[in-house]
Design an enzyme around this catalytic site. Sequence first.
Site, PDB file in Angstrom:
ATOM      1  N   LYS A 131      25.035  -1.328   3.563  1.00 42.88           N
ATOM      2  CA  LYS A 131      26.463  -1.179   3.897  1.00 42.88           C
ATOM      3  C   LYS A 131      27.334  -1.476   2.673  1.00 42.88           C
ATOM      4  O   LYS A 131      28.230  -0.710   2.328  1.00 42.88           O
ATOM      5  CB  LYS A 131      26.807  -2.135   5.042  1.00 42.88           C
ATOM      6  CG  LYS A 131      28.240  -2.012   5.513  1.00 42.88           C
ATOM      7  CD  LYS A 131      28.481  -2.926   6.683  1.00 42.88           C
ATOM      8  CE  LYS A 131      29.965  -2.887   7.054  1.00 42.88           C
ATOM      9  NZ  LYS A 131      30.260  -3.890   8.082  1.00 42.88           N
ATOM     10  N   SER A 161       6.653  -5.368   5.396  1.00 42.99           N
ATOM     11  CA  SER A 161       6.091  -6.117   6.533  1.00 42.99           C
ATOM     12  C   SER A 161       4.576  -6.143   6.396  1.00 42.99           C
ATOM     13  O   SER A 161       3.991  -5.163   5.930  1.00 42.99           O
ATOM     14  CB  SER A 161       6.440  -5.424   7.853  1.00 42.99           C
ATOM     15  OG  SER A 161       5.790  -6.071   8.935  1.00 42.99           O
ATOM     16  N   THR A 193      -2.300   5.018   8.534  1.00 45.78           N
ATOM     17  CA  THR A 193      -2.289   5.626   7.205  1.00 45.78           C
ATOM     18  C   THR A 193      -3.368   4.950   6.366  1.00 45.78           C
ATOM     19  O   THR A 193      -3.625   3.757   6.531  1.00 45.78           O
ATOM     20  CB  THR A 193      -0.891   5.443   6.577  1.00 45.78           C
ATOM     21  OG1 THR A 193       0.060   6.017   7.473  1.00 45.78           O
ATOM     22  CG2 THR A 193      -0.766   6.112   5.226  1.00 45.78           C
ATOM     23  N   ARG A 248      -8.374  -3.677   8.273  1.00 43.66           N
ATOM     24  CA  ARG A 248      -8.201  -2.409   8.977  1.00 43.66           C
ATOM     25  C   ARG A 248      -9.476  -1.583   8.917  1.00 43.66           C
ATOM     26  O   ARG A 248     -10.356  -1.816   8.092  1.00 43.66           O
ATOM     27  CB  ARG A 248      -6.999  -1.650   8.412  1.00 43.66           C
ATOM     28  CG  ARG A 248      -5.717  -2.292   8.924  1.00 43.66           C
ATOM     29  CD  ARG A 248      -4.496  -1.509   8.576  1.00 43.66           C
ATOM     30  NE  ARG A 248      -4.063  -1.775   7.222  1.00 43.66           N
ATOM     31  CZ  ARG A 248      -2.871  -1.402   6.748  1.00 43.66           C
ATOM     32  NH1 ARG A 248      -2.022  -0.743   7.520  1.00 43.66           N
ATOM     33  NH2 ARG A 248      -2.529  -1.671   5.511  1.00 43.66           N
ATOM     34  N   ASP A 288      11.739 -12.278  -0.855  1.00 40.81           N
ATOM     35  CA  ASP A 288      11.441 -12.166   0.577  1.00 40.81           C
ATOM     36  C   ASP A 288      12.684 -11.570   1.247  1.00 40.81           C
ATOM     37  O   ASP A 288      13.760 -12.171   1.193  1.00 40.81           O
ATOM     38  CB  ASP A 288      11.159 -13.583   1.100  1.00 40.81           C
ATOM     39  CG  ASP A 288      10.844 -13.610   2.586  1.00 40.81           C
ATOM     40  OD1 ASP A 288      11.046 -12.573   3.255  1.00 40.81           O
ATOM     41  OD2 ASP A 288      10.409 -14.670   3.069  1.00 40.81           O
ATOM     42  N   LYS A 347       9.053  -4.643  15.226  1.00 38.05           N
ATOM     43  CA  LYS A 347       9.424  -3.271  14.872  1.00 38.05           C
ATOM     44  C   LYS A 347      10.354  -2.676  15.928  1.00 38.05           C
ATOM     45  O   LYS A 347      11.264  -1.908  15.596  1.00 38.05           O
ATOM     46  CB  LYS A 347       8.174  -2.405  14.702  1.00 38.05           C
ATOM     47  CG  LYS A 347       7.328  -2.773  13.471  1.00 38.05           C
ATOM     48  CD  LYS A 347       8.033  -2.430  12.163  1.00 38.05           C
ATOM     49  CE  LYS A 347       7.116  -2.615  10.960  1.00 38.05           C
ATOM     50  NZ  LYS A 347       7.817  -2.338   9.678  1.00 38.05           N
ATOM     51  N   TYR A 376       4.151  -8.080  15.807  1.00 41.68           N
ATOM     52  CA  TYR A 376       4.400  -6.868  15.021  1.00 41.68           C
ATOM     53  C   TYR A 376       5.148  -5.827  15.851  1.00 41.68           C
ATOM     54  O   TYR A 376       6.186  -5.311  15.436  1.00 41.68           O
ATOM     55  CB  TYR A 376       3.065  -6.301  14.549  1.00 41.68           C
ATOM     56  CG  TYR A 376       3.174  -5.099  13.640  1.00 41.68           C
ATOM     57  CD1 TYR A 376       3.689  -5.229  12.351  1.00 41.68           C
ATOM     58  CD2 TYR A 376       2.744  -3.846  14.059  1.00 41.68           C
ATOM     59  CE1 TYR A 376       3.775  -4.127  11.508  1.00 41.68           C
ATOM     60  CE2 TYR A 376       2.823  -2.745  13.212  1.00 41.68           C
ATOM     61  CZ  TYR A 376       3.344  -2.891  11.938  1.00 41.68           C
ATOM     62  OH  TYR A 376       3.420  -1.805  11.102  1.00 41.68           O
ATOM     63  N   ASP A 412       9.452  -7.126  -3.286  1.00 40.73           N
ATOM     64  CA  ASP A 412       8.285  -7.538  -2.506  1.00 40.73           C
ATOM     65  C   ASP A 412       8.125  -9.056  -2.644  1.00 40.73           C
ATOM     66  O   ASP A 412       8.411  -9.608  -3.705  1.00 40.73           O
ATOM     67  CB  ASP A 412       7.029  -6.833  -3.058  1.00 40.73           C
ATOM     68  CG  ASP A 412       5.948  -6.658  -2.010  1.00 40.73           C
ATOM     69  OD1 ASP A 412       5.561  -5.525  -1.732  1.00 40.73           O
ATOM     70  OD2 ASP A 412       5.468  -7.684  -1.461  1.00 40.73           O
ATOM     71  N   PHE A 430       0.831  -1.216   0.000  1.00 37.55           N
ATOM     72  CA  PHE A 430       0.000   0.000   0.000  1.00 37.55           C
ATOM     73  C   PHE A 430       0.868   1.270   0.000  1.00 37.55           C
ATOM     74  O   PHE A 430       0.913   2.014  -0.990  1.00 37.55           O
ATOM     75  CB  PHE A 430      -0.963  -0.080   1.194  1.00 37.55           C
ATOM     76  CG  PHE A 430      -1.562   1.220   1.627  1.00 37.55           C
ATOM     77  CD1 PHE A 430      -2.176   2.068   0.708  1.00 37.55           C
ATOM     78  CD2 PHE A 430      -1.514   1.601   2.964  1.00 37.55           C
ATOM     79  CE1 PHE A 430      -2.727   3.279   1.116  1.00 37.55           C
ATOM     80  CE2 PHE A 430      -2.069   2.796   3.380  1.00 37.55           C
ATOM     81  CZ  PHE A 430      -2.664   3.641   2.459  1.00 37.55           C
TER      82      PHE A 430
HETATM   83  N1  UDP Z   1     -11.808  -1.301  14.299  1.00 34.74           N
HETATM   84  C1  UDP Z   1     -13.199  -1.315  14.370  1.00 34.74           C
HETATM   85  N2  UDP Z   1     -13.877  -1.996  13.414  1.00 34.74           N
HETATM   86  C2  UDP Z   1     -13.284  -2.643  12.380  1.00 34.74           C
HETATM   87  C3  UDP Z   1     -11.857  -2.618  12.291  1.00 34.74           C
HETATM   88  C4  UDP Z   1     -11.162  -1.947  13.282  1.00 34.74           C
HETATM   89  O1  UDP Z   1     -13.800  -0.727  15.274  1.00 34.74           O
HETATM   90  O2  UDP Z   1     -13.997  -3.228  11.543  1.00 34.74           O
HETATM   91  C5  UDP Z   1     -11.062  -0.537  15.321  1.00 34.74           C
HETATM   92  C6  UDP Z   1      -9.951  -1.329  16.005  1.00 34.74           C
HETATM   93  O3  UDP Z   1     -10.454  -2.048  17.108  1.00 34.74           O
HETATM   94  C7  UDP Z   1      -9.000  -0.218  16.407  1.00 34.74           C
HETATM   95  C8  UDP Z   1      -9.173   0.832  15.306  1.00 34.74           C
HETATM   96  O4  UDP Z   1     -10.413   0.524  14.669  1.00 34.74           O
HETATM   97  O5  UDP Z   1      -9.396   0.356  17.636  1.00 34.74           O
HETATM   98  C9  UDP Z   1      -8.060   0.801  14.278  1.00 34.74           C
HETATM   99  O6  UDP Z   1      -7.892  -0.522  13.861  1.00 34.74           O
HETATM  100  P1  UDP Z   1      -6.938  -0.941  12.668  1.00 34.74           P
HETATM  101  O7  UDP Z   1      -7.004  -2.417  12.566  1.00 34.74           O
HETATM  102  O8  UDP Z   1      -7.246  -0.153  11.449  1.00 34.74           O
HETATM  103  O9  UDP Z   1      -5.459  -0.488  13.091  1.00 34.74           O
HETATM  104  P2  UDP Z   1      -4.655  -0.360  14.479  1.00 34.74           P
HETATM  105  O10 UDP Z   1      -4.551   1.090  14.713  1.00 34.74           O
HETATM  106  O11 UDP Z   1      -5.424  -1.041  15.585  1.00 34.74           O
HETATM  107  O12 UDP Z   1      -3.362  -1.024  14.201  1.00 34.74           O
END
Ligand code: UDP
Length: 307
Positions: free
Chosen positions: A106, A76, A176, A187, A57, A150, A146, A32, A12
């Site tokens: 390097k 990642s 983002t 997400r 990879d 990181k 994760y 990638d 993305f």
């Molecule tokens: N979230 C939500 N509904 C969804 C997906 C995510 O309410 O369908 C919430 C999730 O619990 C978090 C926030 O949205 O509090 C952001 O989630 P995301 O997975 O985008 O990224 P995060 O910031 O948690 O890594």
Amino acid sequence: MAKIIVAGGAGFIGSHLCDFLITKGEDVVAIDNLVTGNKNNIAHLMDNKKFSFIEQDISKEFSVAFEVKQIYNLASPASPVDYQEKPLETLDAGSLGVRNLLAIAKEKNASLLFASTSEVYGNPLEHPQKETYWGNVNPVGPRSCYDEAKRFGEAYCVSFRKMNNSNVKIARIFNTYGPRMRGNDGRVVPNFINQALAGESITVYGKGDQTRSFCYVDDMVTGLYSLMNSPEKGPVNIGNPVETTILELAQKIISLTKSKSKISFKGLPVDDPERRLPDISLAREKLAWVPKISLENGLKKTIDFFK
Ligand code: UDP
């Protein structure tokens, strides 16, 4: 001409960064393994003489046969759903992958920018989060693959920099969003937009009073580019300093899509951070960078993409 490597270049943020670097006249090589990235994201670049793609990879040792001046390491899985499905690959990317790309930097005498994350702050006890905050991370929780990858990546970068006196930079990327997010990556932005467009219920986890700060991808790309091309090494927070509750985000997306969807409340995932807001004073001061695209305008562009 020495090239710029974008690891995670079919992903993305990586694919948008490739586009931006091409417009700057650079020779770009995207690397990638296509685990969460997708060739469709770079299909429009494939015929460009200044662009090439290597399927690789980063957690497996490899070498490149061309001169390199800069490496952006964005490789990642980054969505909680993705990295919890692929925890070992995620840990390998943040450890072996970081090590392998630093070795190439390097050998080629190239600068390297490591894309770290606001997740290094875990469920933060300090608000907003400054780069000086050490974080509050559960080392054995569902997000640890994760977060700790990181954190390890950052530790490897600063130690490598010290031992080799090399130009290694760390950006901490906050949430983002934008075109080319995978519709099913789990997400919040793609979930809510797809649900709203389909007229399905919007799945707010918990009460929706948790907060995030959403940065449009074009702003993110200029932030990363500014860091790479400045004397600053970081860690530097790159994100949008406007905090929104998840419930407000759901309402905004319903209104922008003119959807009839209703909100349904689901269980809050374990260790879901309660609040997240970047303090971007450092980026403002050292990189002269601030995000320019409002949540409303960014969401409109993202909704058009998902339509
Ligand atoms: N979230 C939500 N509904 C969804 C997906 C995510 O309410 O369908 C919430 C999730 O619990 C978090 C926030 O949205 O509090 C952001 O989630 P995301 O997975 O985008 O990224 P995060 O910031 O948690 O890594």
